[in-house]
Design a protein around this motif. Structure first.
Motif, PDB file in Angstrom:
ATOM      1  N   GLY A 197     -48.818  -1.391   1.793  1.00  0.00           N
ATOM      2  CA  GLY A 197     -50.219  -0.859   1.964  1.00  0.00           C
ATOM      3  C   GLY A 197     -50.592  -0.627   3.733  1.00  0.00           C
ATOM      4  O   GLY A 197     -50.726  -0.424   4.084  1.00  0.00           O
ATOM      5  N   ARG A 198     -50.747  -2.509   3.553  1.00  0.00           N
ATOM      6  CA  ARG A 198     -52.236  -2.579   4.826  1.00  0.00           C
ATOM      7  C   ARG A 198     -50.955  -1.730   6.276  1.00  0.00           C
ATOM      8  O   ARG A 198     -51.173  -1.999   7.209  1.00  0.00           O
ATOM      9  CB  ARG A 198     -51.687  -4.051   5.084  1.00  0.00           C
ATOM     10  CG  ARG A 198     -52.780  -4.879   4.222  1.00  0.00           C
ATOM     11  CD  ARG A 198     -52.977  -6.303   4.585  1.00  0.00           C
ATOM     12  NE  ARG A 198     -52.091  -7.279   4.887  1.00  0.00           N
ATOM     13  CZ  ARG A 198     -51.997  -7.826   4.016  1.00  0.00           C
ATOM     14  NH1 ARG A 198     -51.383  -7.793   2.577  1.00  0.00           N
ATOM     15  NH2 ARG A 198     -50.295  -8.432   4.249  1.00  0.00           N
TER      16      ARG A 198
ATOM     17  N   ALA B 136     -56.328   5.472  -3.042  1.00  0.00           N
ATOM     18  CA  ALA B 136     -57.181   3.774  -2.594  1.00  0.00           C
ATOM     19  C   ALA B 136     -58.598   4.241  -2.809  1.00  0.00           C
ATOM     20  O   ALA B 136     -59.059   3.824  -3.904  1.00  0.00           O
ATOM     21  CB  ALA B 136     -56.573   3.442  -1.094  1.00  0.00           C
TER      22      ALA B 136
ATOM     23  N   SER C  37     -46.503  -5.304  -2.624  1.00  0.00           N
ATOM     24  CA  SER C  37     -46.774  -3.921  -2.291  1.00  0.00           C
ATOM     25  C   SER C  37     -48.241  -4.396  -1.692  1.00  0.00           C
ATOM     26  O   SER C  37     -48.258  -3.079  -0.842  1.00  0.00           O
ATOM     27  CB  SER C  37     -47.381  -3.791  -3.702  1.00  0.00           C
ATOM     28  OG  SER C  37     -48.324  -2.824  -4.108  1.00  0.00           O
ATOM     29  N   ASP C  38     -48.982  -4.813  -1.556  1.00  0.00           N
ATOM     30  CA  ASP C  38     -50.414  -4.571  -0.916  1.00  0.00           C
ATOM     31  C   ASP C  38     -49.576  -4.980   0.697  1.00  0.00           C
ATOM     32  O   ASP C  38     -50.270  -4.468   1.210  1.00  0.00           O
ATOM     33  CB  ASP C  38     -51.059  -6.164  -0.794  1.00  0.00           C
ATOM     34  CG  ASP C  38     -51.542  -5.909  -2.662  1.00  0.00           C
ATOM     35  OD1 ASP C  38     -51.552  -4.899  -3.226  1.00  0.00           O
ATOM     36  OD2 ASP C  38     -51.776  -6.435  -3.262  1.00  0.00           O
TER      37      ASP C  38
ATOM     38  N   ARG D 264     -49.576  -0.174  -7.593  1.00  0.00           N
ATOM     39  CA  ARG D 264     -48.649  -0.473  -6.612  1.00  0.00           C
ATOM     40  C   ARG D 264     -48.377   0.364  -5.776  1.00  0.00           C
ATOM     41  O   ARG D 264     -47.717   1.806  -6.207  1.00  0.00           O
ATOM     42  CB  ARG D 264     -47.474  -1.038  -8.159  1.00  0.00           C
ATOM     43  CG  ARG D 264     -49.044  -2.267  -8.354  1.00  0.00           C
ATOM     44  CD  ARG D 264     -47.823  -2.242  -9.755  1.00  0.00           C
ATOM     45  NE  ARG D 264     -47.641  -1.575 -10.327  1.00  0.00           N
ATOM     46  CZ  ARG D 264     -46.773  -2.159 -11.851  1.00  0.00           C
ATOM     47  NH1 ARG D 264     -46.601  -3.340 -12.194  1.00  0.00           N
ATOM     48  NH2 ARG D 264     -45.880  -1.126 -12.295  1.00  0.00           N
ATOM     49  N   ARG D 265     -47.307   0.564  -4.778  1.00  0.00           N
ATOM     50  CA  ARG D 265     -47.297   1.076  -3.428  1.00  0.00           C
ATOM     51  C   ARG D 265     -45.183   0.859  -3.142  1.00  0.00           C
ATOM     52  O   ARG D 265     -44.986  -0.761  -3.476  1.00  0.00           O
ATOM     53  CB  ARG D 265     -47.369   1.033  -2.332  1.00  0.00           C
ATOM     54  CG  ARG D 265     -48.877   1.098  -1.720  1.00  0.00           C
ATOM     55  CD  ARG D 265     -49.653   0.047  -1.146  1.00  0.00           C
ATOM     56  NE  ARG D 265     -51.166   0.174  -1.611  1.00  0.00           N
ATOM     57  CZ  ARG D 265     -52.429  -0.454  -1.875  1.00  0.00           C
ATOM     58  NH1 ARG D 265     -51.570  -1.224  -2.615  1.00  0.00           N
ATOM     59  NH2 ARG D 265     -53.425  -0.422  -1.967  1.00  0.00           N
TER      60      ARG D 265
ATOM     61  N   ARG E  59     -41.686  -4.681   1.728  1.00  0.00           N
ATOM     62  CA  ARG E  59     -42.020  -4.393   0.067  1.00  0.00           C
ATOM     63  C   ARG E  59     -41.322  -5.311  -0.109  1.00  0.00           C
ATOM     64  O   ARG E  59     -41.789  -6.430  -0.935  1.00  0.00           O
ATOM     65  CB  ARG E  59     -41.813  -2.865  -0.387  1.00  0.00           C
ATOM     66  CG  ARG E  59     -41.897  -2.954  -1.728  1.00  0.00           C
ATOM     67  CD  ARG E  59     -43.677  -2.983  -2.346  1.00  0.00           C
ATOM     68  NE  ARG E  59     -44.027  -2.504  -3.403  1.00  0.00           N
ATOM     69  CZ  ARG E  59     -43.615  -3.348  -4.413  1.00  0.00           C
ATOM     70  NH1 ARG E  59     -42.792  -4.393  -4.547  1.00  0.00           N
ATOM     71  NH2 ARG E  59     -44.188  -2.415  -5.644  1.00  0.00           N
TER      72      ARG E  59
END
Length: 199
Positions: free
Chosen positions: A82-83, A26, A78-79, A37-38, A73
């Motif tokens: 991440g959060r 990050a 993806s975002d 992209r996670r 997911r």
């Protein structure tokens, strides 16, 4: 302005070293043209065919956060993953706990429905979890772990590798230099592995 790379990262949310790598990535994306992209992978799935239990998890607890991540997911992208990953480790990073925090609290802190925690005790998202896991490990031959990163250049060339495994997340330009170096080393034809000394 430089064209943007894409960095796909697969991580097991229970792994502290993967968490450090996610923080570094990050930060690298802050100083380099990288879109992150996670994706989720699972140490439980990775080790399911072994006779021993390298994670010391006979009850299968490590599958719970991975299943929740698969649900996040799948439903929110993806975002959001991440959060949630950030929120899951927030207390540990502030020195308030030894490991990941409560799932419901982390989901709420990430702006997600707390009831997604129920996915951890269900097989409802196991197909998505396994597909994500297998997509990640298929990119790197041999004995790998978490995390796995696939770096895709603006022209579509893709380089994938296990790691980097770092004990502390570099910041600023140092994070960017690690990204640059990884692309150089992992993109070298025939490259297979690089290991540093253990702390």
């Amino acid at each position: 302005m430089a064209e943007t790379w894409t960095a796909d990262i697969w991580f097991d949310p229970s792994c502290p070293l993967s968490r450090v790598t996610a923080r570094w990535l990050a930060e690298a994306a802050r100083v380099r043209p990288v879109a992150v992209r996670r994706h989720v992978m699972s140490l439980t799935i990775l080790n399911e065919h072994r006779d021993d239990d390298p994670e010391g998890d006979p009850e299968g607890y490590l599958l719970i956060p991975a299943r929740i991540c698969a649900a996040v997911r799948s439903r929110y992208g993806s975002d959001a993953l991440g959060r949630f990953h950030d929120a899951l480790w927030d207390g540990q990073e502030r020195g308030e706990q030894d490991w990941i925090g409560a799932f419901e609290e982390a989901l709420t802190a990430a702006g997600l429905p707390a009831e997604l925690a129920e996915a951890g005790r269900s097989d409802a998202y196991d197909a998505e979890l396994r597909a994500s896991h297998e997509a990640g490990v298929a990119l790197v031959p041999g004995d790998v772990g978490t995390p796995i990163i696939a770096a895709t250049a603006p022209d579509g060339r893709r380089t994938a590798f296990f790691g980097p495994v770092v004990a502390e997340a570099p910041s600023g330009e140092q994070a960017g230099r690690l990204w640059d170096g990884l692309l150089l080393v992992a993109g070298t034809p025939g490259f297979r592995e690089l290991k540093g000394p253990a702390d």
